[in-house]
Design a protein around this motif. Structure first.
Motif, short mmCIF file in Angstrom:
data_model
loop_
_atom_site.label_atom_id
_atom_site.label_comp_id
_atom_site.label_asym_id
_atom_site.label_seq_id
_atom_site.Cartn_x
_atom_site.Cartn_y
_atom_site.Cartn_z
N VAL A 66 1.05 -1.25 -0.10
CA VAL A 66 0.09 -0.31 0.27
C VAL A 66 0.47 1.16 -0.18
N GLN A 67 0.96 2.16 -0.55
CA GLN A 67 1.63 3.38 -1.25
C GLN A 67 0.77 3.82 0.05
N PRO A 68 1.70 5.46 0.30
CA PRO A 68 1.04 6.62 1.12
C PRO A 68 -0.47 7.01 1.11
N ASP A 69 -0.45 6.63 -0.51
CA ASP A 69 -1.66 7.73 -1.40
C ASP A 69 -2.86 6.85 -0.53
N GLY A 70 -2.57 5.30 -0.13
CA GLY A 70 -4.07 4.29 -0.66
C GLY A 70 -3.89 3.77 -1.70
N SER A 71 -3.05 3.70 -2.51
CA SER A 71 -3.67 2.94 -4.00
C SER A 71 -2.65 1.81 -3.65
N ILE A 72 -2.71 0.44 -4.32
CA ILE A 72 -1.99 -0.63 -4.13
C ILE A 72 -1.23 -1.04 -5.28
N ALA A 73 0.15 -0.98 -5.21
CA ALA A 73 1.48 -1.66 -5.88
C ALA A 73 1.66 -3.79 -5.58
N MET A 74 1.59 -3.74 -6.86
CA MET A 74 1.83 -5.33 -7.43
C MET A 74 2.81 -5.68 -7.36
N LEU A 75 3.05 -6.75 -7.27
CA LEU A 75 4.14 -7.29 -7.16
C LEU A 75 4.39 -8.74 -7.62
N ASP A 76 4.71 -9.24 -8.43
CA ASP A 76 5.80 -10.38 -8.80
C ASP A 76 4.81 -11.09 -9.37
N PHE A 77 4.37 -11.01 -11.25
CA PHE A 77 3.41 -11.56 -12.04
C PHE A 77 4.17 -12.62 -12.76
#
Length: 188
Positions: A66-77
């Motif tokens: 979760v980023q500071p703005d509340g957005s979600i970053a996804m890893l490992d596809f």
């Protein structure tokens, strides 16, 4: 992963930081609303499935920050699922049939996507699907457990020797894991 807004999709590698999505104390310390994160997470899964036809198939908490703005970053596809337009539309029709408590339409859709073949006894399948739907009729989404619902669908599939598309089995797994994470973030 970053998707450009041009007609050409560009994948770029970048270092991502943030708070692991299941670090509830860390999220609270940063004044990130857990309900908002749960809602964004659910919307992220729905957008992947119904808008892009491409979903992250390994949704354990270590792959989501979760980023500071509340957005979600996804890893490992490394593990992904793909749904073609026909299967996406079929999932929508299945959802509508369940919502309308229409076991006949649901049965038709199972045949249309190839889950049921000519050897499947249509009336018996429709009866079981009608019982399944009636157990959930009128319930709020918060009163449903995706894992239990998926188990019931799989039991019906085994009983009638339905052939579940691999993409749906993978998607069911993603929904179950996502539900558990969502319940951690916001039990309601």
């Amino acid at each position: 992963i970053h998707w450009s807004h041009t007609t050409e999709r560009v994948l770029t590698m970048q270092r991502l930081t943030g708070v692991k999505i299941d670090d509830l104390d860390g999220l609270k310390r940063r004044d990130i609303d857990l309900h908002d994160v749960a809602e964004r997470s659910a919307n992220l899964v729905l957008a992947q499935v119904f808008e892009h036809g491409f979903f992250h198939a390994d949704p354990h908490p270590g792959n989501f920050f979760v980023q500071p703005d509340g957005s979600i970053a996804m890893l490992d596809f490394g593990m992904v699922g793909r749904l073609d337009a026909n299967l996406q539309e079929s999932l929508l029709r299945i959802g509508m049939a369940v919502g309308r408590q229409d076991a006949e339409r649901l049965t038709d859709e199972f045949f249309a996507i190839g889950m049921a073949n000519a050897n499947v006894k249509r009336k018996a399948l429709q009866r079981d699907l009608d019982h399944f739907i009636s157990r959930y009729a009128g319930r709020s989404i918060k009163d449903l457990a995706a894992a239990k619902t998926v188990d019931e669908v799989m039991t019906i599939a085994l009983r009638h020797r339905l052939q579940m598309p691999a993409e749906l089995v993978m998607l069911f797994r993603v929904v179950g894991i996502s539900e558990g994470l969502g319940a951690q973030l916001d039990p309601n």
